[in-house]
Design an enzyme around this catalytic site. Structure first.
Site, PDB file in Angstrom:
ATOM      1  N   LYS A 138      60.297  29.468  42.214  1.00  0.00           N
ATOM      2  CA  LYS A 138      61.552  28.839  42.358  1.00  0.00           C
ATOM      3  C   LYS A 138      61.470  27.513  41.738  1.00  0.00           C
ATOM      4  O   LYS A 138      60.600  26.737  41.683  1.00  0.00           O
ATOM      5  CB  LYS A 138      62.027  28.499  43.912  1.00  0.00           C
ATOM      6  CG  LYS A 138      63.163  28.005  44.277  1.00  0.00           C
ATOM      7  CD  LYS A 138      63.535  27.818  45.684  1.00  0.00           C
ATOM      8  CE  LYS A 138      62.856  26.542  46.290  1.00  0.00           C
ATOM      9  NZ  LYS A 138      63.715  25.262  45.870  1.00  0.00           N
ATOM     10  N   ASP A 169      67.361  27.189  41.462  1.00  0.00           N
ATOM     11  CA  ASP A 169      67.713  26.875  43.101  1.00  0.00           C
ATOM     12  C   ASP A 169      68.616  25.562  42.564  1.00  0.00           C
ATOM     13  O   ASP A 169      68.094  24.761  42.867  1.00  0.00           O
ATOM     14  CB  ASP A 169      66.504  26.468  43.817  1.00  0.00           C
ATOM     15  CG  ASP A 169      67.129  26.124  45.236  1.00  0.00           C
ATOM     16  OD1 ASP A 169      68.266  26.010  45.690  1.00  0.00           O
ATOM     17  OD2 ASP A 169      66.361  25.402  45.821  1.00  0.00           O
ATOM     18  N   LYS A 196      71.879  25.026  43.410  1.00  0.00           N
ATOM     19  CA  LYS A 196      73.038  25.107  44.577  1.00  0.00           C
ATOM     20  C   LYS A 196      74.424  24.510  43.870  1.00  0.00           C
ATOM     21  O   LYS A 196      74.864  23.488  44.303  1.00  0.00           O
ATOM     22  CB  LYS A 196      72.543  24.320  45.600  1.00  0.00           C
ATOM     23  CG  LYS A 196      71.451  24.719  46.176  1.00  0.00           C
ATOM     24  CD  LYS A 196      70.895  23.639  47.494  1.00  0.00           C
ATOM     25  CE  LYS A 196      69.590  24.143  48.134  1.00  0.00           C
ATOM     26  NZ  LYS A 196      68.518  23.807  47.432  1.00  0.00           N
ATOM     27  N   ASP A 253      81.497  23.185  43.147  1.00  0.00           N
ATOM     28  CA  ASP A 253      82.425  22.555  42.380  1.00  0.00           C
ATOM     29  C   ASP A 253      83.520  23.402  42.520  1.00  0.00           C
ATOM     30  O   ASP A 253      83.818  24.422  42.992  1.00  0.00           O
ATOM     31  CB  ASP A 253      81.849  22.529  41.095  1.00  0.00           C
ATOM     32  CG  ASP A 253      82.315  20.999  40.505  1.00  0.00           C
ATOM     33  OD1 ASP A 253      83.577  20.958  40.485  1.00  0.00           O
ATOM     34  OD2 ASP A 253      81.501  20.411  39.897  1.00  0.00           O
ATOM     35  N   THR A 257      69.330  23.314  55.790  1.00  0.00           N
ATOM     36  CA  THR A 257      68.331  23.304  57.148  1.00  0.00           C
ATOM     37  C   THR A 257      68.048  21.764  57.531  1.00  0.00           C
ATOM     38  O   THR A 257      67.521  21.627  58.558  1.00  0.00           O
ATOM     39  CB  THR A 257      67.055  24.130  56.643  1.00  0.00           C
ATOM     40  OG1 THR A 257      66.454  23.713  55.471  1.00  0.00           O
ATOM     41  CG2 THR A 257      67.200  25.563  56.602  1.00  0.00           C
ATOM     42  N   ARG A 304      54.856  23.740  49.601  1.00  0.00           N
ATOM     43  CA  ARG A 304      53.769  22.847  49.621  1.00  0.00           C
ATOM     44  C   ARG A 304      52.314  23.762  50.297  1.00  0.00           C
ATOM     45  O   ARG A 304      51.329  23.276  49.735  1.00  0.00           O
ATOM     46  CB  ARG A 304      54.066  21.787  50.532  1.00  0.00           C
ATOM     47  CG  ARG A 304      54.952  20.470  49.557  1.00  0.00           C
ATOM     48  CD  ARG A 304      55.708  19.650  50.560  1.00  0.00           C
ATOM     49  NE  ARG A 304      56.572  20.348  51.305  1.00  0.00           N
ATOM     50  CZ  ARG A 304      57.497  19.872  51.919  1.00  0.00           C
ATOM     51  NH1 ARG A 304      57.406  18.365  52.150  1.00  0.00           N
ATOM     52  NH2 ARG A 304      58.563  20.409  52.613  1.00  0.00           N
TER      53      ARG A 304
HETATM   54  O1  C5P Z   1      57.202  22.958  50.377  1.00  0.00           O
HETATM   55  P1  C5P Z   1      58.040  23.961  51.114  1.00  0.00           P
HETATM   56  O2  C5P Z   1      57.369  25.111  51.797  1.00  0.00           O
HETATM   57  O3  C5P Z   1      58.994  23.144  52.546  1.00  0.00           O
HETATM   58  O4  C5P Z   1      59.389  24.136  50.285  1.00  0.00           O
HETATM   59  C1  C5P Z   1      60.579  24.796  50.677  1.00  0.00           C
HETATM   60  C2  C5P Z   1      61.219  24.893  49.617  1.00  0.00           C
HETATM   61  O5  C5P Z   1      62.525  25.477  49.725  1.00  0.00           O
HETATM   62  C3  C5P Z   1      61.677  23.657  48.843  1.00  0.00           C
HETATM   63  O6  C5P Z   1      61.982  23.571  47.463  1.00  0.00           O
HETATM   64  C4  C5P Z   1      63.152  23.336  49.620  1.00  0.00           C
HETATM   65  O7  C5P Z   1      63.960  22.400  48.646  1.00  0.00           O
HETATM   66  C5  C5P Z   1      63.589  24.727  49.570  1.00  0.00           C
HETATM   67  N1  C5P Z   1      64.557  24.893  50.610  1.00  0.00           N
HETATM   68  C6  C5P Z   1      64.588  24.810  51.856  1.00  0.00           C
HETATM   69  N2  C5P Z   1      65.488  24.658  52.872  1.00  0.00           N
HETATM   70  C7  C5P Z   1      66.522  25.131  52.261  1.00  0.00           C
HETATM   71  C8  C5P Z   1      66.813  25.473  51.141  1.00  0.00           C
HETATM   72  C9  C5P Z   1      65.878  25.168  50.054  1.00  0.00           C
HETATM   73  O8  C5P Z   1      63.107  24.454  52.287  1.00  0.00           O
HETATM   74  N3  C5P Z   1      67.584  25.393  53.284  1.00  0.00           N
END
Ligand code: C5P
Length: 252
Positions: free
Chosen positions: A37, A64, A66, A69, A128, A221
Protein backbone atom coordinates in the site's frame (compact mmCIF):
# COMPACT_ATOMS: atom_id res chain seq x y z
CA UNK A 1 6.30 -24.09 -7.24
CA UNK A 2 6.31 -20.28 -7.08
CA UNK A 3 4.28 -18.62 -4.34
CA UNK A 4 0.79 -17.59 -5.53
CA UNK A 5 0.77 -13.97 -4.32
CA UNK A 6 -2.69 -13.39 -5.69
CA UNK A 7 -4.10 -15.53 -2.89
CA UNK A 8 -2.12 -13.83 -0.14
CA UNK A 9 -4.32 -11.32 1.71
CA UNK A 10 -1.46 -9.51 3.46
CA UNK A 11 -0.99 -5.95 2.17
CA UNK A 12 2.04 -4.19 3.64
CA UNK A 13 1.69 -0.42 4.17
CA UNK A 14 4.90 1.16 2.88
CA UNK A 15 4.62 4.12 5.26
CA UNK A 16 8.26 5.16 4.88
CA UNK A 17 10.11 8.39 4.22
CA UNK A 18 11.57 7.74 0.77
CA UNK A 19 11.13 5.83 -2.44
CA UNK A 20 14.50 4.15 -1.93
CA UNK A 21 13.42 2.76 1.42
CA UNK A 22 10.08 1.64 -0.08
CA UNK A 23 11.84 -0.24 -2.89
CA UNK A 24 14.28 -1.80 -0.43
CA UNK A 25 11.39 -3.03 1.73
CA UNK A 26 9.40 -4.23 -1.27
CA UNK A 27 12.40 -6.30 -2.42
CA UNK A 28 12.81 -7.77 1.02
CA UNK A 29 9.10 -8.59 1.30
CA UNK A 30 8.25 -9.59 -2.26
CA UNK A 31 8.12 -13.31 -1.50
CA UNK A 32 5.92 -12.92 1.53
CA UNK A 33 3.55 -10.00 0.91
CA UNK A 34 0.39 -10.18 -1.20
CA UNK A 35 0.75 -6.52 -2.14
CA UNK A 36 1.93 -3.08 -1.02
CA UNK A 37 0.00 0.00 0.00
CA UNK A 38 1.28 3.44 -0.99
CA UNK A 39 -0.33 6.31 0.90
CA UNK A 40 -0.49 10.05 0.35
CA UNK A 41 2.83 10.85 2.04
CA UNK A 42 4.97 8.55 -0.07
CA UNK A 43 2.99 9.37 -3.20
CA UNK A 44 3.41 13.11 -2.59
CA UNK A 45 7.13 12.60 -2.11
CA UNK A 46 7.81 10.23 -4.98
CA UNK A 47 4.88 10.46 -7.40
CA UNK A 48 3.55 7.89 -9.88
CA UNK A 49 7.07 6.79 -10.90
CA UNK A 50 7.37 4.83 -7.67
CA UNK A 51 4.01 3.11 -8.23
CA UNK A 52 5.08 2.15 -11.76
CA UNK A 53 8.41 0.86 -10.49
CA UNK A 54 6.70 -1.43 -8.01
CA UNK A 55 4.10 -2.53 -10.55
CA UNK A 56 6.85 -3.26 -13.10
CA UNK A 57 8.58 -5.44 -10.52
CA UNK A 58 5.42 -7.58 -10.46
CA UNK A 59 3.92 -6.26 -7.21
CA UNK A 60 0.26 -5.51 -6.63
CA UNK A 61 -0.08 -1.89 -5.49
CA UNK A 62 -2.96 -0.45 -3.47
CA UNK A 63 -2.83 3.28 -4.17
CA UNK A 64 -4.41 4.69 -1.01
CA UNK A 65 -5.09 8.31 -2.01
CA UNK A 66 -8.73 8.44 -0.80
CA UNK A 67 -10.08 10.72 -3.54
CA UNK A 68 -12.92 13.02 -2.42
CA UNK A 69 -14.04 15.80 -4.80
CA UNK A 70 -16.73 16.60 -7.36
CA UNK A 71 -17.57 13.61 -9.61
CA UNK A 72 -15.73 14.90 -12.69
CA UNK A 73 -12.52 15.61 -10.76
CA UNK A 74 -12.59 12.23 -9.03
CA UNK A 75 -13.24 10.48 -12.36
CA UNK A 76 -10.14 12.14 -13.85
CA UNK A 77 -8.06 11.26 -10.79
CA UNK A 78 -9.19 7.62 -11.02
CA UNK A 79 -8.28 7.61 -14.70
CA UNK A 80 -4.79 8.86 -13.79
CA UNK A 81 -4.51 6.24 -11.03
CA UNK A 82 -5.43 3.47 -13.48
CA UNK A 83 -2.54 4.60 -15.71
CA UNK A 84 -0.04 4.00 -12.89
CA UNK A 85 -0.95 0.29 -13.06
CA UNK A 86 -2.33 0.28 -9.50
CA UNK A 87 -4.27 -2.87 -8.67
CA UNK A 88 -6.49 -1.27 -6.00
CA UNK A 89 -7.53 2.38 -5.60
CA UNK A 90 -9.91 4.15 -3.23
CA UNK A 91 -12.31 7.09 -2.86
CA UNK A 92 -14.27 8.47 0.10
CA UNK A 93 -17.76 6.95 0.08
CA UNK A 94 -19.04 10.13 1.76
CA UNK A 95 -18.43 11.90 -1.57
CA UNK A 96 -21.80 10.43 -2.55
CA UNK A 97 -23.36 8.02 -5.02
CA UNK A 98 -22.78 10.18 -8.12
CA UNK A 99 -19.11 10.60 -7.26
CA UNK A 100 -18.65 6.86 -6.74
CA UNK A 101 -20.51 6.00 -9.95
CA UNK A 102 -18.30 8.42 -11.88
CA UNK A 103 -15.23 6.84 -10.28
CA UNK A 104 -16.37 3.30 -11.14
CA UNK A 105 -17.14 4.27 -14.75
CA UNK A 106 -13.79 6.03 -15.13
CA UNK A 107 -11.96 3.01 -13.69
CA UNK A 108 -13.49 0.55 -16.12
CA UNK A 109 -13.36 2.88 -19.15
CA UNK A 110 -9.71 3.86 -18.63
CA UNK A 111 -8.58 0.28 -18.08
CA UNK A 112 -10.53 -1.00 -21.10
CA UNK A 113 -8.98 1.72 -23.26
CA UNK A 114 -5.48 0.79 -22.09
CA UNK A 115 -6.10 -2.97 -22.15
CA UNK A 116 -5.33 -3.30 -18.45
CA UNK A 117 -7.22 -5.22 -15.79
CA UNK A 118 -9.76 -2.95 -14.05
CA UNK A 119 -8.43 -2.04 -10.60
CA UNK A 120 -10.47 -2.85 -7.52
CA UNK A 121 -12.23 0.36 -6.51
CA UNK A 122 -12.73 0.60 -2.76
CA UNK A 123 -14.68 3.10 -0.63
CA UNK A 124 -13.51 4.61 2.63
CA UNK A 125 -16.55 4.70 4.94
CA UNK A 126 -15.78 6.47 8.24
CA UNK A 127 -12.13 7.07 9.12
CA UNK A 128 -11.02 4.87 12.01
CA UNK A 129 -9.74 7.97 13.78
CA UNK A 130 -13.37 9.09 14.23
CA UNK A 131 -15.89 8.10 16.90
CA UNK A 132 -19.57 8.91 17.51
CA UNK A 133 -18.70 12.33 18.99
CA UNK A 134 -16.40 13.48 16.17
CA UNK A 135 -18.91 12.17 13.62
CA UNK A 136 -21.64 14.26 15.32
CA UNK A 137 -19.36 17.31 15.08
CA UNK A 138 -19.43 16.90 11.30
CA UNK A 139 -23.24 16.96 11.37
CA UNK A 140 -23.88 13.21 11.23
CA UNK A 141 -26.11 12.24 14.13
CA UNK A 142 -26.64 8.52 13.57
CA UNK A 143 -24.39 6.01 15.35
CA UNK A 144 -21.04 5.29 13.70
CA UNK A 145 -21.79 1.67 12.77
CA UNK A 146 -25.05 2.70 11.11
CA UNK A 147 -23.19 5.34 9.11
CA UNK A 148 -20.51 2.81 8.11
CA UNK A 149 -23.11 0.29 6.94
CA UNK A 150 -25.11 2.92 5.04
CA UNK A 151 -21.95 4.07 3.22
CA UNK A 152 -20.86 0.49 2.51
CA UNK A 153 -24.25 -0.31 0.95
CA UNK A 154 -24.13 2.93 -1.03
CA UNK A 155 -20.64 2.05 -2.30
CA UNK A 156 -21.84 -1.39 -3.38
CA UNK A 157 -24.89 0.01 -5.18
CA UNK A 158 -22.72 2.62 -6.93
CA UNK A 159 -20.55 -0.16 -8.41
CA UNK A 160 -17.56 -0.18 -6.05
CA UNK A 161 -16.01 -3.56 -5.28
CA UNK A 162 -15.59 -3.02 -1.56
CA UNK A 163 -14.66 -0.83 1.38
CA UNK A 164 -11.91 -0.18 3.88
CA UNK A 165 -13.18 -0.99 7.37
CA UNK A 166 -11.89 -1.12 10.91
CA UNK A 167 -11.74 -4.64 12.36
CA UNK A 168 -14.69 -3.77 14.59
CA UNK A 169 -16.94 -3.14 11.59
CA UNK A 170 -15.82 -5.99 9.35
CA UNK A 171 -18.33 -8.65 10.43
CA UNK A 172 -21.34 -6.33 10.13
CA UNK A 173 -20.28 -5.19 6.64
CA UNK A 174 -19.70 -8.78 5.52
CA UNK A 175 -23.20 -9.62 6.75
CA UNK A 176 -24.74 -6.56 5.03
CA UNK A 177 -22.87 -6.68 1.73
CA UNK A 178 -22.38 -10.40 1.12
CA UNK A 179 -19.50 -12.77 0.41
CA UNK A 180 -18.21 -11.24 -2.85
CA UNK A 181 -17.74 -7.74 -1.41
CA UNK A 182 -14.08 -6.85 -0.78
CA UNK A 183 -13.27 -5.72 2.77
CA UNK A 184 -9.83 -4.26 3.43
CA UNK A 185 -9.00 -4.13 7.13
CA UNK A 186 -6.21 -2.09 8.77
CA UNK A 187 -5.72 -1.80 12.54
CA UNK A 188 -4.12 -5.23 12.81
CA UNK A 189 -2.25 -5.87 16.06
CA UNK A 190 -1.66 -8.61 18.61
CA UNK A 191 -0.91 -12.28 17.99
CA UNK A 192 1.77 -12.53 15.27
CA UNK A 193 1.46 -8.79 14.48
CA UNK A 194 3.06 -7.79 17.78
CA UNK A 195 1.47 -6.18 20.78
CA UNK A 196 2.30 -2.51 20.39
CA UNK A 197 -0.89 -0.72 19.30
CA UNK A 198 0.85 2.54 18.22
CA UNK A 199 -2.01 4.97 17.50
CA UNK A 200 -4.53 2.29 16.45
CA UNK A 201 -7.41 2.26 18.92
CA UNK A 202 -9.59 -0.63 17.72
CA UNK A 203 -7.33 -3.52 16.83
CA UNK A 204 -7.63 -7.24 16.09
CA UNK A 205 -5.15 -10.02 15.44
CA UNK A 206 -4.55 -11.10 11.82
CA UNK A 207 -6.43 -14.42 11.98
CA UNK A 208 -9.23 -12.89 14.00
CA UNK A 209 -9.71 -10.15 11.37
CA UNK A 210 -9.82 -12.77 8.59
CA UNK A 211 -12.37 -14.79 10.57
CA UNK A 212 -14.47 -11.65 10.97
CA UNK A 213 -14.68 -11.51 7.17
CA UNK A 214 -11.75 -9.42 5.91
CA UNK A 215 -10.65 -10.09 2.33
CA UNK A 216 -7.32 -8.31 2.87
CA UNK A 217 -5.50 -7.05 5.95
CA UNK A 218 -3.27 -3.96 5.84
CA UNK A 219 -0.30 -4.05 8.18
CA UNK A 220 2.29 -1.30 8.47
CA UNK A 221 4.44 -0.72 11.54
CA UNK A 222 4.37 -4.28 12.95
CA UNK A 223 6.23 -5.25 9.75
CA UNK A 224 8.10 -2.18 8.49
CA UNK A 225 9.40 -1.20 11.93
CA UNK A 226 10.33 -4.76 12.92
CA UNK A 227 14.03 -5.65 13.21
CA UNK A 228 13.42 -8.32 10.54
CA UNK A 229 10.49 -7.23 8.37
CA UNK A 230 10.39 -10.42 6.27
CA UNK A 231 10.26 -12.63 9.36
CA UNK A 232 7.50 -10.46 10.86
CA UNK A 233 5.48 -10.66 7.63
CA UNK A 234 6.01 -14.41 7.38
CA UNK A 235 4.69 -14.93 10.90
CA UNK A 236 1.51 -13.07 9.96
CA UNK A 237 1.02 -15.01 6.74
CA UNK A 238 1.54 -18.25 8.63
CA UNK A 239 -1.01 -17.19 11.22
CA UNK A 240 -3.63 -16.56 8.54
CA UNK A 241 -2.54 -19.53 6.41
CA UNK A 242 -5.55 -21.38 5.03
CA UNK A 243 -7.81 -18.58 6.11
CA UNK A 244 -8.14 -16.87 2.76
CA UNK A 245 -11.88 -16.77 2.42
CA UNK A 246 -11.82 -17.88 -1.22
CA UNK A 247 -13.92 -14.88 -2.28
CA UNK A 248 -13.52 -13.92 -5.93
CA UNK A 249 -12.08 -10.57 -4.89
CA UNK A 250 -8.97 -12.22 -3.49
CA UNK A 251 -7.94 -13.83 -6.74
CA UNK A 252 -7.94 -10.51 -8.63
O1 C5P B 1 1.22 0.88 10.89
P1 C5P B 1 -0.20 0.40 10.78
O2 C5P B 1 -0.33 -1.10 10.73
O3 C5P B 1 -1.10 1.05 11.82
O4 C5P B 1 -0.65 0.93 9.35
C1 C5P B 1 -1.97 0.86 8.92
C2 C5P B 1 -2.09 1.55 7.60
O5 C5P B 1 -3.46 1.56 7.20
C3 C5P B 1 -1.64 3.00 7.61
O6 C5P B 1 -1.10 3.29 6.33
C4 C5P B 1 -2.92 3.77 7.81
O7 C5P B 1 -2.87 5.07 7.26
C5 C5P B 1 -3.90 2.91 7.05
N1 C5P B 1 -5.29 3.06 7.43
C6 C5P B 1 -5.75 2.91 8.72
N2 C5P B 1 -7.08 3.07 8.98
C7 C5P B 1 -7.92 3.38 7.99
C8 C5P B 1 -7.47 3.53 6.68
C9 C5P B 1 -6.12 3.36 6.43
O8 C5P B 1 -5.00 2.58 9.61
N3 C5P B 1 -9.20 3.51 8.24
Amino acid sequence: MPTDHSRNPLLVALDVESGDRAIELAKELREVAGGFKIGSRLFTLEGPALVRRLVDSGARVFLDLKFHDIPNTVAKAVEAAVRTGAWMINVHASGGAAMMQAAARAGSDASALDGRPTPLLIGVTVLTSMDDATLRDTGIGRPLLEQVLALARMAQTAGLQGVVASPRETAAIREACGPAFTIVTPGIRGASAGLEANDQARTMGPAEAMRAGASFIVVGRPIIAAPQPAAAARAIVEEIGGRTSGSAAISR
